[in-house]
Every structure is written in structure tokens, then in C-alpha cells.
Design a protein around this motif. Sequence first.
Motif, PDB file in Angstrom:
ATOM      1  N   PRO A   6     -14.826 -10.704 -25.610  1.00 51.00           N
ATOM      2  CA  PRO A   6     -13.663 -11.130 -26.394  1.00 51.00           C
ATOM      3  C   PRO A   6     -13.943 -11.118 -27.890  1.00 51.00           C
TER       4      PRO A   6
ATOM      5  N   PHE B 240     -12.412 -12.734 -31.777  1.00 46.90           N
ATOM      6  CA  PHE B 240     -11.557 -13.695 -32.457  1.00 46.90           C
ATOM      7  C   PHE B 240     -11.237 -13.143 -33.837  1.00 46.90           C
TER       8      PHE B 240
ATOM      9  N   TYR C 164     -14.733 -11.847 -35.100  1.00 45.65           N
ATOM     10  CA  TYR C 164     -15.930 -12.433 -34.509  1.00 45.65           C
ATOM     11  C   TYR C 164     -16.101 -11.968 -33.066  1.00 45.65           C
TER      12      TYR C 164
ATOM     13  N   ILE D 180     -17.133 -13.054 -29.404  1.00 47.54           N
ATOM     14  CA  ILE D 180     -17.161 -14.331 -28.718  1.00 47.54           C
ATOM     15  C   ILE D 180     -18.072 -14.231 -27.507  1.00 47.54           C
TER      16      ILE D 180
ATOM     17  N   ILE E  62     -19.450 -14.996 -23.947  1.00 50.91           N
ATOM     18  CA  ILE E  62     -18.715 -15.409 -22.752  1.00 50.91           C
ATOM     19  C   ILE E  62     -19.575 -15.215 -21.515  1.00 50.91           C
TER      20      ILE E  62
ATOM     21  N   LEU F  38     -15.948 -13.927 -16.222  1.00 54.31           N
ATOM     22  CA  LEU F  38     -14.980 -12.941 -16.689  1.00 54.31           C
ATOM     23  C   LEU F  38     -14.681 -11.941 -15.574  1.00 54.31           C
TER      24      LEU F  38
ATOM     25  N   VAL G 117     -10.689  -2.726 -21.605  1.00 54.68           N
ATOM     26  CA  VAL G 117     -10.122  -4.072 -21.575  1.00 54.68           C
ATOM     27  C   VAL G 117     -10.339  -4.711 -22.929  1.00 54.68           C
ATOM     28  N   LYS G 118      -9.292  -5.307 -23.469  1.00 60.03           N
ATOM     29  CA  LYS G 118      -9.427  -6.019 -24.729  1.00 60.03           C
ATOM     30  C   LYS G 118      -8.976  -7.456 -24.556  1.00 60.03           C
ATOM     31  N   ILE G 119      -9.801  -8.382 -25.006  1.00 57.36           N
ATOM     32  CA  ILE G 119      -9.435  -9.793 -24.987  1.00 57.36           C
ATOM     33  C   ILE G 119      -9.539 -10.291 -26.419  1.00 57.36           C
ATOM     34  N   THR G 120      -8.418 -10.680 -26.980  1.00 59.12           N
ATOM     35  CA  THR G 120      -8.399 -10.996 -28.403  1.00 59.12           C
ATOM     36  C   THR G 120      -7.740 -12.334 -28.685  1.00 59.12           C
ATOM     37  N   PHE G 121      -8.474 -13.216 -29.322  1.00 62.54           N
ATOM     38  CA  PHE G 121      -7.933 -14.479 -29.791  1.00 62.54           C
ATOM     39  C   PHE G 121      -7.579 -14.315 -31.257  1.00 62.54           C
TER      40      PHE G 121
END
Lengths: 141, 141
Positions: free
Chosen positions: B90, B92, B101, B103, B105, B110, B127-131
Motif C-alpha cells: 500500500p 499513502f 509513503y 506502508i 503491511i 493481505l 493491484v493498487k492500494i492507496t490511502f
Amino acid sequence: MLRTDEAVKYLKNKGYRITPQRVAVLKALEGNTDHPSAEEIFKIVLKTHPNISIATIYNVLELLEEEGLINAVARVNGMKRFDPNTKVHPHFICRKCHKVYDIPIDREKLVDCFKEIPPEGFITESVKITFEGTCKNCNRN
Amino acid sequence: MLRTDEAVKYLKNKGYRITPQRVAVLKALEGNTDHPSAEEIFKIVLKTHPNISIATIYNVLELLEEEGLINAVARVNGMKRFDPNTKVHPHFICRKCHKVYDIPIDREKLVDCFKEIPPEGFITESVKITFEGTCKNCNRN
DNA sequence: CTGTCTGCAAACCATTTGCAATCGT
DNA sequence: ACGATTGCAAATGGTTTGCAGACAG
């Protein structure tokens, strides 16, 4: 999930003017699961408002996004794609047909998976989970 | 994690020419955790290759991404940001300082969280995980 | 040598902006 | 009325493209 009447109430309450253009964009998005681009929303709204300008579409979309009534969930082929469903849920972007799909997910699991991230001190305002690849339809051919 | 020597070997093996420009971009990215934009990579490479063109930077980045040696992980302020670490993790994005940043995990969690999605028939390539929000540093001020 | 890559400058195109006219309140 | 909002057209800016010359193999 966005509802035009509730959104109108919300915007009015915030002091924004309720213009036919704003209502038209809201209606174009209400219940829309296609994740349309600004251009696509423009085309929809043109049917009922032949004089509307693309600049107004962008204005309204910006307002709705700032007010948290819709989300920009992805960028496909250089174009932002919008979702009236503001609940966190994953998306799948097809690289062939450029459709954006909502992905059903076990909310509990998701919350569990993400509860201790990001690290302390970081304040999260939005989360995007995006898969990219080729969709069922395109894989059949 | 990208290593210049391995990437060079890989590209040579695929029939691509090993130009000083390509090597320079690889070196600029090796071990870089800043998620630089094309412009930032351009600035880094300019120090050792004062004649390089921004178009070449874009060319090389496109090649490296197509070959899976780097990923475009986000778009901040209209600019693509690149990551030489191609493992799924992920990010941020800070809305104030525009830093991206990594992250940390729990990988197992996951995998567990995502193993049954997306639905059958869909082939996932990334796959993209973005906060998104405000980072620790910006929240202090 | 030969065909791939580079550097340059112009083009591209989704989005933004400036501004006068319009219209919601 | 008054000021927010619209429509138009021009500007913006990251990225892409066309092409002649350079250079890796």
C-alpha cells in the motif's frame, strides 16, 4: 449511494445554489454504476440540457467531489472516472475494454485487514483499492 | 526491488539496447523510495547526462513499466509517480506535502484478504492500494 | 552497417481558467 | 438587485509524437 434529492438538500443547506445544471449532473450520476468520465457525463446531460458546457460539468464534478457526494475512483486512458457510491469498495479496471467494475467484498474482512494501517499520526481521508487486468468479457474473446 | 545490473541483463536478454540513458534512469531509480515523478527523475539524470531529453525519460520509464521492472503507483498533482519496488504494497499520499509513503503491511493478511477477489474470469495483472490524507509530518504543524 | 534510440520541437488532450453575461435566491 | 454560476474560448501542463541524426550491437 448518491440520491439526487438528498444531495440537493445537502448542497442547499451548505449555501450552494441549486442550478438546473447541477441537478442534471446529479441525475446523470444517480444509480449510475458505469463509473463515467466527465465526457460521458457531458454526453448524458447534453440530452436534456443541449447548451451545457463541458466546463460546467467539470465545475459541478469538482464541487460534488469536494463535498464528498461522489468519488473519483480511477484514471483510465487519462480520464478520471467517477463513482456516486462513496462507500469504500475495490474496483477492477479492464485494460482492454476500459470498463471499471465494482468488486463485491466482505466488509468485515476489509476492515480487519486495514485496521492497523496506515501508521499512527497519519490521517486517512480516502482509500482506493484497484485491480487492473482483463475482465471476464474480454477474456472470453 | 529493482537492481540496475539485473535489469540490464533482463533488457539485454530481451533484445533491447543498453544505452547510457537507460542505465542512468535505472540507477536513478535503484533503491529510490521517494516515488519520483518523471520530472524528478529527469533532474537526477541531468546531473550525469546534461544532454538527456525529457522525452527519453518518458520513453525509458514506459519501457521499464511495460517490462514490469517498475510500477506507476499513483498520480499526484497530475504527475505519475514511479516505484522501483514492484511487490504489492500500500501507499499513502499526503494531500499537503504530496509525499508518497510506502506502508508496511502483513503480507499474509493481505493475501488472505484478497484471495477470493476479483471474481472468476477476471485476470489481475496489478493491484493498487492507496490511502490519501495528511501525513504525520504535516499533521504536526 | 543497420535498425533502434535519442533529442528536439511541435502536437496532444483532458482539464482549468478568465471573464462577461446569466440566473437563483 | 447582487453575487454565485454558467458558457465560451483560450490557456495550461504533463505526456506523446514525428522525424532526422546518433549510436549500440
